[in-house]
Design a protein around this motif. Structure first.
Motif, PDB file in Angstrom:
ATOM      1  N   UNK A  29       0.798  -1.229   0.000  1.00  0.00           N
ATOM      2  CA  UNK A  29       0.000   0.000   0.000  1.00  0.00           C
ATOM      3  C   UNK A  29       0.829   1.276   0.000  1.00  0.00           C
ATOM      4  N   UNK A  30       2.128   1.175   0.234  1.00  0.00           N
ATOM      5  CA  UNK A  30       3.022   2.327   0.370  1.00  0.00           C
ATOM      6  C   UNK A  30       2.675   3.174   1.594  1.00  0.00           C
ATOM      7  N   UNK A  31       1.885   2.632   2.503  1.00  0.00           N
ATOM      8  CA  UNK A  31       1.553   3.324   3.750  1.00  0.00           C
ATOM      9  C   UNK A  31       2.719   3.202   4.718  1.00  0.00           C
ATOM     10  N   UNK A  32       2.978   4.277   5.455  1.00  0.00           N
ATOM     11  CA  UNK A  32       4.015   4.274   6.496  1.00  0.00           C
ATOM     12  C   UNK A  32       3.305   4.221   7.835  1.00  0.00           C
ATOM     13  N   UNK A  33       3.064   3.016   8.378  1.00  0.00           N
ATOM     14  CA  UNK A  33       2.295   2.906   9.621  1.00  0.00           C
ATOM     15  C   UNK A  33       3.114   3.346  10.832  1.00  0.00           C
ATOM     16  N   UNK A  34       2.413   3.639  11.915  1.00  0.00           N
ATOM     17  CA  UNK A  34       3.092   3.972  13.171  1.00  0.00           C
ATOM     18  C   UNK A  34       3.956   2.793  13.573  1.00  0.00           C
ATOM     19  N   UNK A  35       5.118   3.049  14.045  1.00  0.00           N
ATOM     20  CA  UNK A  35       5.763   4.303  14.448  1.00  0.00           C
ATOM     21  C   UNK A  35       6.663   4.906  13.367  1.00  0.00           C
ATOM     22  N   UNK A  36       6.389   4.611  12.104  1.00  0.00           N
ATOM     23  CA  UNK A  36       7.247   5.070  11.011  1.00  0.00           C
ATOM     24  C   UNK A  36       6.706   6.298  10.286  1.00  0.00           C
ATOM     25  N   UNK A  37       5.496   6.697  10.587  1.00  0.00           N
ATOM     26  CA  UNK A  37       4.838   7.780   9.873  1.00  0.00           C
ATOM     27  C   UNK A  37       5.696   9.037   9.850  1.00  0.00           C
ATOM     28  N   UNK A  38       5.965   9.526   8.646  1.00  0.00           N
ATOM     29  CA  UNK A  38       6.726  10.763   8.478  1.00  0.00           C
ATOM     30  C   UNK A  38       8.217  10.660   8.731  1.00  0.00           C
ATOM     31  N   UNK A  39       8.725   9.469   8.937  1.00  0.00           N
ATOM     32  CA  UNK A  39      10.153   9.295   9.254  1.00  0.00           C
ATOM     33  C   UNK A  39      10.977   9.026   7.997  1.00  0.00           C
ATOM     34  N   UNK A  40      12.153   9.623   7.938  1.00  0.00           N
ATOM     35  CA  UNK A  40      13.154   9.376   6.893  1.00  0.00           C
ATOM     36  C   UNK A  40      14.431   8.942   7.598  1.00  0.00           C
ATOM     37  N   UNK A  41      15.280   8.208   6.879  1.00  0.00           N
ATOM     38  CA  UNK A  41      16.484   7.656   7.496  1.00  0.00           C
ATOM     39  C   UNK A  41      17.703   7.952   6.629  1.00  0.00           C
ATOM     40  N   UNK A  42      18.874   8.164   7.258  1.00  0.00           N
ATOM     41  CA  UNK A  42      20.058   8.593   6.521  1.00  0.00           C
ATOM     42  C   UNK A  42      20.708   7.487   5.688  1.00  0.00           C
ATOM     43  N   UNK A  43      20.408   6.231   5.996  1.00  0.00           N
ATOM     44  CA  UNK A  43      21.041   5.134   5.255  1.00  0.00           C
ATOM     45  C   UNK A  43      20.071   3.970   5.156  1.00  0.00           C
ATOM     46  N   UNK A  44      20.370   3.080   4.223  1.00  0.00           N
ATOM     47  CA  UNK A  44      19.544   1.886   4.074  1.00  0.00           C
ATOM     48  C   UNK A  44      19.614   1.031   5.339  1.00  0.00           C
ATOM     49  N   UNK A  45      20.813   0.950   5.946  1.00  0.00           N
ATOM     50  CA  UNK A  45      20.987   0.165   7.177  1.00  0.00           C
ATOM     51  C   UNK A  45      20.111   0.717   8.307  1.00  0.00           C
ATOM     52  N   UNK A  46      20.068   2.028   8.452  1.00  0.00           N
ATOM     53  CA  UNK A  46      19.241   2.642   9.494  1.00  0.00           C
ATOM     54  C   UNK A  46      17.758   2.371   9.221  1.00  0.00           C
ATOM     55  N   UNK A  47      17.359   2.438   7.961  1.00  0.00           N
ATOM     56  CA  UNK A  47      15.964   2.170   7.601  1.00  0.00           C
ATOM     57  C   UNK A  47      15.605   0.707   7.867  1.00  0.00           C
ATOM     58  N   UNK A  48      16.533  -0.206   7.566  1.00  0.00           N
ATOM     59  CA  UNK A  48      16.281  -1.632   7.843  1.00  0.00           C
ATOM     60  C   UNK A  48      16.135  -1.879   9.346  1.00  0.00           C
ATOM     61  N   UNK A  49      16.981  -1.241  10.132  1.00  0.00           N
ATOM     62  CA  UNK A  49      16.879  -1.385  11.585  1.00  0.00           C
ATOM     63  C   UNK A  49      15.539  -0.836  12.074  1.00  0.00           C
ATOM     64  N   UNK A  50      15.120   0.304  11.530  1.00  0.00           N
ATOM     65  CA  UNK A  50      13.833   0.890  11.901  1.00  0.00           C
ATOM     66  C   UNK A  50      12.682  -0.039  11.500  1.00  0.00           C
ATOM     67  N   UNK A  51      12.785  -0.673  10.344  1.00  0.00           N
ATOM     68  CA  UNK A  51      11.748  -1.615   9.910  1.00  0.00           C
ATOM     69  C   UNK A  51      11.649  -2.783  10.887  1.00  0.00           C
ATOM     70  N   UNK A  52      12.785  -3.324  11.296  1.00  0.00           N
ATOM     71  CA  UNK A  52      12.785  -4.428  12.268  1.00  0.00           C
ATOM     72  C   UNK A  52      12.155  -3.987  13.586  1.00  0.00           C
ATOM     73  N   UNK A  53      12.512  -2.798  14.046  1.00  0.00           N
ATOM     74  CA  UNK A  53      11.937  -2.272  15.280  1.00  0.00           C
ATOM     75  C   UNK A  53      10.426  -2.058  15.143  1.00  0.00           C
ATOM     76  N   UNK A  54      10.001  -1.555  13.999  1.00  0.00           N
ATOM     77  CA  UNK A  54       8.571  -1.319  13.771  1.00  0.00           C
ATOM     78  C   UNK A  54       7.803  -2.640  13.756  1.00  0.00           C
ATOM     79  N   UNK A  55       8.396  -3.689  13.202  1.00  0.00           N
ATOM     80  CA  UNK A  55       7.748  -5.005  13.232  1.00  0.00           C
ATOM     81  C   UNK A  55       7.553  -5.468  14.679  1.00  0.00           C
TER      82      UNK A  55
END
Length: 148
Positions: A29-55
């Motif tokens: 859906x390309x939706x950014x659910x909480x707790x990711x809403x409106x968040x951007x990350x400086x690197x792919x590694x940081x984004x992957x870590x954030x995805x794991x945390x969000x799961x």
């Protein structure tokens, strides 16, 4: 449980960077659910870590709310500058049934990519995103219905 959720949100906040080139969204859906809403990350590694945390975060919430939607989270790189829309309307031959003059509308969408453009003549133009988030299907449907 609240401390755990709060700490996950805090860590995601620390990973985030307002000028980051990466974001995490639902693959379907390309939706950014909480707790990711409106968040951007400086690197792919940081984004992957954030995805794991969000799961983990959403899994913990799901223990209390079994109806919480599940999202298959993926990491994406921002595509550069947002698309630009240019719309022109010109008079066409004849009149409509209501007596108003007929018009022809052309819309050109373009981005910063070399071949990133689309031209549409006399097609309905609707918004599918607002504030970086996809609009619900019913909002898009209402726009399409209003164009008929």
């Amino acid at each position: 449980m609240a401390d755990s959720l709060d700490s996950i949100r805090q860590i995601i906040g620390e990973l985030a960077d307002d000028d980051g080139d990466f974001y995490v969204a639902c693959a379907e859906t390309d939706e950014c659910p909480a707790p990711l809403t409106g968040r951007r990350f400086p690197s792919e590694a940081a984004a992957r870590e954030a995805a794991d945390l969000a799961r983990r975060y959403r899994g913990t919430l799901r223990e209390s709310d079994t109806e919480l939607p599940e999202h298959r989270l993926s990491v994406y790189e921002n595509g550069g500058e947002p698309l630009t829309i240019v719309s022109t309307r010109k008079r066409a031959a004849g009149r409509r049934e209501n007596g108003l003059p007929r018009t022809s509308r052309s819309v050109v969408l373009s981005g910063d990519g070399e071949h990133e453009w689309l031209r549409m003549d006399n097609a309905p133009v609707v918004h599918v995103r607002q504030d970086g988030e996809p609009l619900p299907d019913d909002a898009v449907e209402r726009q399409l219905d209003s164009k008929l």
